[in-house]
Design an enzyme around this catalytic site. Structure first.
Site, PDB file in Angstrom:
ATOM      1  N   TYR A 337      -0.075 101.343  90.792  1.00 60.07           N
ATOM      2  CA  TYR A 337      -0.383  99.940  91.108  1.00 60.07           C
ATOM      3  C   TYR A 337      -0.120  99.746  92.598  1.00 60.07           C
ATOM      4  O   TYR A 337       0.590  98.837  93.024  1.00 60.07           O
ATOM      5  CB  TYR A 337       0.468  98.979  90.278  1.00 60.07           C
ATOM      6  CG  TYR A 337       0.420  99.226  88.786  1.00 60.07           C
ATOM      7  CD1 TYR A 337      -0.610  98.709  88.004  1.00 60.07           C
ATOM      8  CD2 TYR A 337       1.406  99.976  88.155  1.00 60.07           C
ATOM      9  CE1 TYR A 337      -0.652  98.930  86.631  1.00 60.07           C
ATOM     10  CE2 TYR A 337       1.377 100.204  86.788  1.00 60.07           C
ATOM     11  CZ  TYR A 337       0.345  99.684  86.029  1.00 60.07           C
ATOM     12  OH  TYR A 337       0.307  99.907  84.677  1.00 60.07           O
ATOM     13  N   ASP A 404       4.898  99.572  90.549  1.00 61.59           N
ATOM     14  CA  ASP A 404       4.932  98.157  90.949  1.00 61.59           C
ATOM     15  C   ASP A 404       3.822  97.410  90.215  1.00 61.59           C
ATOM     16  O   ASP A 404       2.811  97.022  90.811  1.00 61.59           O
ATOM     17  CB  ASP A 404       4.762  98.045  92.465  1.00 61.59           C
ATOM     18  CG  ASP A 404       4.923  96.612  92.967  1.00 61.59           C
ATOM     19  OD1 ASP A 404       5.375  95.749  92.191  1.00 61.59           O
ATOM     20  OD2 ASP A 404       4.582  96.354  94.141  1.00 61.59           O
ATOM     21  N   CYS A 431       8.504  91.724  89.344  1.00 63.33           N
ATOM     22  CA  CYS A 431       8.666  90.310  89.691  1.00 63.33           C
ATOM     23  C   CYS A 431       8.935  89.454  88.462  1.00 63.33           C
ATOM     24  O   CYS A 431       8.951  88.221  88.565  1.00 63.33           O
ATOM     25  CB  CYS A 431       7.434  89.789  90.429  1.00 63.33           C
ATOM     26  SG  CYS A 431       5.906  89.855  89.458  1.00 63.33           S
TER      27      CYS A 431
END
Length: 475
Positions: A337, A404, A431
């Site tokens: 990613y 990620d 996140c």
């Protein structure tokens, strides 16, 4: 009175029948709210602080609903950590006094910054305990699980402005280098209320950097535009404003909107569904800087929105991998990613020309940016495609994988594929604490363990945070 479901689209909130309850605010929960109870029913309350007694307005309720939602409209017994909200449009108490909900995007703005980080730490710890059975974090900066989230501060490249001064003073303001806005029916810049189609006009954005605020986007007429995206790199390079036109908007009208912006700003139109970007003036991309490298990022392509996030995250990832002996000259690593190559470039530096870096990105446009950004690194192979497919097609003896993924996380199938690839370590950047903790659980089920974790407050005054974890095979 029996509460009715909230209808957010065309109904003006001031016209809806208000149902208000006095509630004792309970613990913080993932998603930016706290838990309260009324007659045995769970209510997710926004704009409160655990321990407060408040009057809250129901915003989403129904007799058959498993839980309700509410906004605080009056504080009856305040927490010592309550602060005056820095942004009038996002202040729930003030907004509901004027008959409408607050804008989303600053739901923790009424809380002192240290308490914000404590609440985020509590959410991360609760998700790790519940979804992965993790009770202690080795190698972290808050091993007690109650102080996991670190403040992030740094000098502002655009030094000298009032916005930069606020950022440097540690107020939690002035950090956004990217922002997204909606447009009101009257053609003015606005933002949505939480979980609503209702748009509130805005005339300031205190979380945004000076590069965004100096454009004064709220002074313009956006008739014919549905959405406005702006990127103003912290290195001071040329900003880009993206305009998403409403169906039927003519090229003439698009050009008229673009003409209102300063000459040194690039302007492009874009389709949020296809991600197609068309030049109106200047460039269709911005030039970002991080970790000693320059990056081209086209259109609405992904880039970290906090001005210090790229350096902070690259530093955390490479520190974990270097200290564990998983990264160095001759290493074989993959950046999954990978986006425009934020991690790929410093990984290429670390492995040198005797090593190898595989960069995998699903979005075609972003992968093209990565090719441009890494064209001078012969040790890098860039592949556009799904992570699990590429790993199957290109099996290697990886020293480390950098992961990620988007907010939804990697998921069980991808984690299984990562484990099957046989790396010595995985550095996982996330996140979202819920999807991250779920994936940590999948790794543990495969015999891996959480060897280190750092969490960063890269989104002050919101409930969001960023984590960087090191996962290794074995207990």
């Amino acid at each position: 009175m029996t509460p009715q479901p909230h209808s957010p689209s065309t109904t003006t909130p001031a016209q809806e029948a208000a149902v208000e309850l006095v509630l004792d605010v309970g613990p913080v929960a993932h998603g930016g709210h706290c838990v309260a109870r009324h007659e045995g029913r769970v209510i997710f309350v926004r704009h409160g602080i655990p321990g407060e007694k408040v009057r809250a307005r129901l915003t989403d309720a129904g007799e058959s609903a498993k839980f309700w939602r509410a906004d605080v409209v009056e504080v009856l017994e305040a927490s010592p950590d309550r602060a005056d909200h820095f942004w009038r449009a996002a202040d729930s108490l003030r907004s509901w006094q004027h008959g409408h909900p607050p804008v989303g995007g600053a739901e923790f703005g009424h809380i002192s910054l240290p308490r914000q980080r404590g609440l985020k730490s509590a959410v991360l710890a609760e998700q790790l305990r519940r979804l992965a059975g993790v009770e202690r974090v080795p190698g972290g900066h808050g091993q007690d699980m109650e102080n996991l989230v670190e403040a992030v501060a740094g000098s502002a490249p655009e030094a000298g402005s009032a916005v930069d001064a606020m950022y440097d003073a540690g107020t939690g303001l002035g950090w956004r280098t990217r922002a997204s806005f909606s447009v009101t029916a009257g053609g003015k810049l606005g933002m949505h209320a939480h979980r609503s189609d209702y748009i509130i006009p805005v005339r300031e954005m205190p979380l945004a950097s000076e590069g965004i605020n100096r454009l004064r986007l709220w002074d313009l007429d956006y008739q014919g535009i549905e959405r406005v995206e702006v990127a103003a790199p912290s290195n001071g390079s040329r900003p880009l404003v993206l305009l998403a036109p409403a169906p039927g908007t003519s090229p003439k009208r698009l050009n008229a909107v673009a003409a209102q912006l300063p000459d040194d700003v690039s302007v492009a139109s874009f389709d949020p569904l296809t991600e197609e970007v068309r030049q109106l003036r200047g460039r269709t991309w911005v030039q970002e800087s991080a970790a000693g490298h320059e990056y081209r990022v086209t259109g609405a392509g992904f880039w970290q929105i906090h001005r210090d996030a790229p350096g902070t995250l690259v530093g955390a990832v490479t520190d974990f991998l270097h200290s564990g002996g998983f990264l160095g000259p001759g290493s074989v690593v993959a950046d999954l990613y990978a986006g425009a190559g934020l991690f790929t470039a410093p990984l290429a530096d670390a492995v040198g020309e005797t090593g190898a870096v595989l960069s995998v990105e699903g979005a075609p446009g972003t992968s093209r940016d990565a090719r441009k950004n890494l064209h001078g690194a012969p040790q890098v192979e860039i592949v556009q495609g799904r992570v699990e497919r590429v790993l199957r097609q290109k099996p290697r003896n990886f020293d480390a994988l950098v992961l990620d993924p988007p907010r939804a996380g990697a998921g069980k199938a991808v984690v299984s594929q990562l484990v099957a690839a046989g790396p010595r370590a995985v550095a996982y950047v996330s996140c979202d604490p819920a999807s991250f903790a779920r994936d940590v659980g999948y790794f543990q089920q495969a015999g891996w363990s959480l060897a280190g974790l750092r969490a960063f407050d890269l989104y002050p005054h919101t409930h969001h945070l960023e984590t960087v974890a090191l996962l290794t095979p074995g207990p």
